[in-house]
Scaffold this motif. Structure first.
Motif, PDB file in Angstrom:
ATOM      1  N   ARG A  30     -35.206  19.937 -19.798  1.00 46.09           N
ATOM      2  CA  ARG A  30     -34.427  19.140 -18.842  1.00 46.09           C
ATOM      3  C   ARG A  30     -34.248  19.842 -17.500  1.00 46.09           C
ATOM      4  O   ARG A  30     -34.249  19.184 -16.458  1.00 46.09           O
ATOM      5  CB  ARG A  30     -33.038  18.848 -19.413  1.00 46.09           C
ATOM      6  N   ARG A  33     -36.912  19.371 -14.803  1.00 42.52           N
ATOM      7  CA  ARG A  33     -36.989  17.944 -14.453  1.00 42.52           C
ATOM      8  C   ARG A  33     -35.801  17.537 -13.595  1.00 42.52           C
ATOM      9  O   ARG A  33     -35.947  16.752 -12.661  1.00 42.52           O
ATOM     10  CB  ARG A  33     -37.080  17.096 -15.712  1.00 42.52           C
ATOM     11  N   LEU A  34     -34.621  18.053 -13.912  1.00 42.26           N
ATOM     12  CA  LEU A  34     -33.454  17.784 -13.079  1.00 42.26           C
ATOM     13  C   LEU A  34     -33.655  18.339 -11.674  1.00 42.26           C
ATOM     14  O   LEU A  34     -33.298  17.691 -10.685  1.00 42.26           O
ATOM     15  CB  LEU A  34     -32.190  18.383 -13.704  1.00 42.26           C
ATOM     16  N   LEU A  70     -36.244  12.153 -18.202  1.00 42.02           N
ATOM     17  CA  LEU A  70     -34.942  12.685 -18.610  1.00 42.02           C
ATOM     18  C   LEU A  70     -34.271  11.762 -19.625  1.00 42.02           C
ATOM     19  O   LEU A  70     -33.704  12.222 -20.625  1.00 42.02           O
ATOM     20  CB  LEU A  70     -34.039  12.885 -17.394  1.00 42.02           C
ATOM     21  N   LEU A  73     -36.124  12.094 -22.923  1.00 42.12           N
ATOM     22  CA  LEU A  73     -35.744  13.330 -23.607  1.00 42.12           C
ATOM     23  C   LEU A  73     -34.390  13.173 -24.298  1.00 42.12           C
ATOM     24  O   LEU A  73     -34.187  13.693 -25.397  1.00 42.12           O
ATOM     25  CB  LEU A  73     -35.705  14.509 -22.622  1.00 42.12           C
ATOM     26  N   GLY A  74     -33.479  12.444 -23.672  1.00 40.00           N
ATOM     27  CA  GLY A  74     -32.191  12.159 -24.301  1.00 40.00           C
ATOM     28  C   GLY A  74     -32.368  11.359 -25.581  1.00 40.00           C
ATOM     29  O   GLY A  74     -31.708  11.630 -26.591  1.00 40.00           O
TER      30      GLY A  74
END
Length: 182
Positions: A30, A33-34, A70, A73-74
């Motif tokens: 993450r 990506r964030l 994202l 991924l969550g």
């Protein structure tokens, strides 16, 4: 005597370990990506401030891609947690609830798209052994029980101009920049 009281198979134990590793790796995946999403949003803001609308809309595509990943991924993290919590049922896949089957299908599908999570490749193989090749083949294609939103987030079309304009407009609104797409 230990064989009679064993709660899960060796394969299920390995699956749980791999899922736990995947969850920890999701947190690691993450971060960059964030950062990329934040940078791309900043770029869109700067391009809008400079009046370069076309380039800002094009850069919004990166924001959309990172945001989609994202969110995916969550979902993958939630599926992994579900499979860990209900791992005892995985030893009898024909008796698994719809929730477990959906989580398994989601993990199998995501393994193809999430190269940041190598544990999912091994997890996919174990789940394919447990649920059968037909289930695994349908899950890999994104049919079966895979959440359509997960399929779209991982393999969706980010080139949709309306979506790009919507994201660009949202970034502009956050930064008090007026935008007119006429």
């Amino acid at each position: 005597m230990g064989l009679f009281f064993r709660k899960s198979s060796k394969q299920t134990g390995k699956l749980k370990s791999l899922l736990k590793l995947a969850i920890s790796r999701v947190a690691i995946a993450r971060r960059p990506r964030l950062a990329r999403k934040s940078i791309a949003s900043g770029d869109v803001c700067q391009l809008l401030a400079l009046g370069q609308m076309d380039r800002a809309i094009h850069r919004a595509e990166q924001v959309i891609k990172e945001d989609n990943m994202l969110e995916a991924l969550g979902n993958v993290e939630a599926y992994c947690k579900c499979l860990i919590q209900k791992s005892a049922q995985l030893d009898k896949p024909q008796e698994c609830s719809g929730e477990i089957r959906e989580a398994a299908a989601g993990v199998i599908f995501a393994a193809k798209w999430c190269s940041d999570l190598p544990e999912l490749q091994l997890t996919r193989d174990i789940l394919a052994d447990k649920f059968g090749n037909e289930f695994a083949a349908q899950a890999k294609e994104g049919t079966a029980l895979v959440d359509p939103m997960l399929v779209w987030k991982l393999s969706g079309d980010t080139a949709n101009m309306e979506l790009k304009k919507k994201v660009t407009k949202a970034i502009a609104a956050e930064n008090n920049i007026s935008v007119d797409f006429s």
